[in-house]
Enzyme design. Structure first.
Site, PDB file in Angstrom:
ATOM      1  N   GLU A 126       8.888  -0.143  34.813  1.00 56.60           N
ATOM      2  CA  GLU A 126       8.855  -0.792  36.132  1.00 56.60           C
ATOM      3  C   GLU A 126       7.473  -1.365  36.341  1.00 56.60           C
ATOM      4  O   GLU A 126       6.469  -0.730  36.019  1.00 56.60           O
ATOM      5  CB  GLU A 126       9.102   0.204  37.282  1.00 56.60           C
ATOM      6  CG  GLU A 126      10.511   0.696  37.403  1.00 56.60           C
ATOM      7  CD  GLU A 126      10.691   1.695  38.555  1.00 56.60           C
ATOM      8  OE1 GLU A 126       9.887   1.661  39.523  1.00 56.60           O
ATOM      9  OE2 GLU A 126      11.605   2.516  38.464  1.00 56.60           O
ATOM     10  N   GLU A 171      10.373   9.185  37.115  1.00 51.05           N
ATOM     11  CA  GLU A 171       9.270   9.615  37.966  1.00 51.05           C
ATOM     12  C   GLU A 171       9.485  10.995  38.591  1.00 51.05           C
ATOM     13  O   GLU A 171       9.645  11.121  39.818  1.00 51.05           O
ATOM     14  CB  GLU A 171       9.008   8.585  39.077  1.00 51.05           C
ATOM     15  CG  GLU A 171       8.667   7.203  38.554  1.00 51.05           C
ATOM     16  CD  GLU A 171       8.166   6.250  39.649  1.00 51.05           C
ATOM     17  OE1 GLU A 171       8.102   6.661  40.810  1.00 51.05           O
ATOM     18  OE2 GLU A 171       7.845   5.107  39.319  1.00 51.05           O
TER      19      GLU A 171
HETATM   20  C1  FCB Z   1       8.998   3.362  41.979  1.00 52.01           C
HETATM   21  C2  FCB Z   1      10.456   3.740  41.994  1.00 52.01           C
HETATM   22  C3  FCB Z   1      11.370   2.600  42.316  1.00 52.01           C
HETATM   23  C4  FCB Z   1      10.814   1.707  43.395  1.00 52.01           C
HETATM   24  C5  FCB Z   1       9.397   1.301  43.063  1.00 52.01           C
HETATM   25  C6  FCB Z   1       8.777   0.363  44.049  1.00 52.01           C
HETATM   26  O1  FCB Z   1       8.225   4.493  42.233  1.00 52.01           O
HETATM   27  O2  FCB Z   1      10.825   4.283  40.749  1.00 52.01           O
HETATM   28  O3  FCB Z   1      12.626   3.116  42.643  1.00 52.01           O
HETATM   29  O4  FCB Z   1      10.917   2.328  44.606  1.00 52.01           O
HETATM   30  O5  FCB Z   1       8.591   2.446  42.938  1.00 52.01           O
END
Ligand code: FCB
Length: 456
Positions: free
Chosen positions: A359, A163
């Site tokens: 994620e 990210e």
């Molecule tokens: C993302 C991050 C991760 C965590 C989630 C909730 O943006 O990559 O580390 O904080 O959000």
């Protein structure tokens, strides 16, 4: 379980170094350690010590992963743990920790998926200018090469960055994340140098023998709530998503971004020959999908969603972000179908590249009683998103895997311990791990998959 996940579709869980490791004394200092010491930077005053004390509880956490039965585990390497000064000498004890992690995964039949940068920059490099400085990109490539040389034969999948939007714009524009700078022009340079560092690192990882090299973006579908907001939504989409996709595609900084961010920078950091480096072919692209962003006219009754604020988008016109219920504890709209929009952005800009959701998860209400920790909204969230993802796959999107965020409750950055995403509860006082109902649900899903068809 009526969710039929094909065996070949990879299922895992994810974490990141600063959020779980602790053992600050055992590594070099990170930008997040410095940031956490600023009063008010982290809402509950948490620091990186002890986090989940993962370094000292590695064996227990490996066993948890084995118990869950995941195919793969996505973790990040702490740059200051393996290279305390950010450049030069490697730390034997830092490498030893990741050797034990990687070998422990392999012994349990779990594929190691390593991310090289999940926001914890060595303080020495932050102090020298951080990502707005071009030199950081070269230092990152050197670090990536060293990791490639050490782990190439054992790590199954590599991501350079996690990210980069957050590092660039939360870190240097909004000042909401480390290092807490509020300089829109510098944040655009940071975004650029992050992708330059990524491209250089991809080359150096391959030189070192690493395979399956890619990057993880948080592509967030942006929805305009009324025609008058279309231009504003386009700007948000440009800074959230397209700037990264364009750079990765070798298209440089678009005229549109140059126009909508005019006056913030002279773009003097852009060099023509960087385009080829930034678009060095990748083997896969990761996306972290949690929610969408809805853009509406500025209104005083703004609903606050963490990470959705005009201060986080350089050059942003006045507007409000208006997530629609149901919302998670982060204020994020729950919209499983949005995952397909996120996949479409990637496959339109970078056609032919296999996709992974790296994620997905939710901070939600939980209740505890003698029978366990009940988090039905989380299990439902995960199930609905996996279902939506498999539907997208059936429609032809080349998505190959999914990682739930997160294995453990952990330090949720500026929210500290106030937001919990774990499938497994971690008591911040004692470190005790307790699987929640969602962990049991995910474990059942993992074990219920139909066997791989025999090879013909
Ligand atoms: C993302 C991050 C991760 C965590 C989630 C909730 O943006 O990559 O580390 O904080 O959000």
């Amino acid at each position: 379980m009526d969710l039929d996940v094909p065996r070949g579709f990879e299922l895992g869980v994810a974490t990141s170094s600063w959020q779980i490791e602790g053992d600050v004394a055992g590594r070099g200092r990170a930008n997040w350690d410095d940031f956490a010491e600023r009063p008010g930077a982290i809402v509950d005053g948490s620091t990186g010590e002890p986090a989940c004390d993962h370094v000292h509880r590695l064996a227990e956490d490996l066993d948890l992963l084995g118990w869950l039965g995941v195919d793969a585990y996505r973790f990040s390497v702490s740059w200051p743990r393996v290279m305390p000064e950010g450049t030069g000498a490697l730390s034997p004890s830092g490498l030893d920790f990741y050797d034990r992690l990687v070998d422990g995964l392999l012994e349990r039949g779990i594929k190691p998926a390593a991310t090289l940068f999940h926001w914890d920059l060595p303080s020495t490099l932050e102090d020298a200018g951080g990502w707005p400085a071009r030199d950081t990109a070269y230092r990152f490539a050197d670090y990536a090469h060293a990791m490639g040389e050490h782990f190439a034969g054992r790590v199954d999948r590599w991501a350079t960055l996690n990210e980069p939007w957050c590092s660039a714009f939360l870190g240097y524009c909004a000042g909401y994340f480390a290092p807490g700078r509020t300089e829109p022009g510098a944040s655009l340079a940071a975004a650029y140098h992050l992708i330059l560092g990524h491209g250089l690192a991809i080359e150096r990882l391959r030189d070192a023998g690493a395979r399956n090299v890619g990057i993880v973006l948080n592509l967030i579908p942006v929805i305009s709530e009324s025609p008058e907001m279309d231009a504003a939504a386009r700007h948000v989409d440009g800074v959230q998503n397209r700037i990264f996709l364009d750079l990765l595609a070798g298209d440089g900084i678009s005229d549109e971004i140059r126009t909508s961010c005019r006056g913030l920078t002279d773009w003097g950091f852009v060099r023509d020959d960087d385009r080829a480096v930034m678009s060095t072919p990748i083997d896969w692209l990761g996306e972290n999908y949690y929610t969408v962003m809805r853009v509406a006219p500025l209104s005083p009754t703004d609903v606050h969603a963490i990470g959705q604020d005009v201060s986080m988008f350089p050059g942003c016109p006045p507007l409000s972000f208006v997530p629609r219920p149901p919302l998670t504890d982060m204020g994020w709209e729950i919209l499983p179908e949005g995952v397909e929009l996120a996949l479409r952005m990637a496959s339109d800009s970078l056609p032919g590249i296999p996709l992974w959701i790296c994620e997905n998860g939710a901070a939600v209400h939980e209740s505890t009683d003698a029978t366990g920790i009940h988090d039905p909204i989380r299990s439902e969230y995960l199930e609905d998103h996996i279902r939506a993802l498999l539907r997208a796959r059936d429609k032809g999107f080349d998505v190959r895997g999914y990682y739930a965020w997160s294995l453990l409750d952990n330090l949720e950055w500026a929210s500290g311990w106030t937001k919990k995403f774990g499938l497994v509860r971690v008591d911040p006082a004692t470190g005790t791990r307790t699987p929640k109902d969602s962990a049991h649900w995910y474990r059942e899903l993992l074990s219920s998959r139909s066997p791989e068809p025999p090879r013909s």
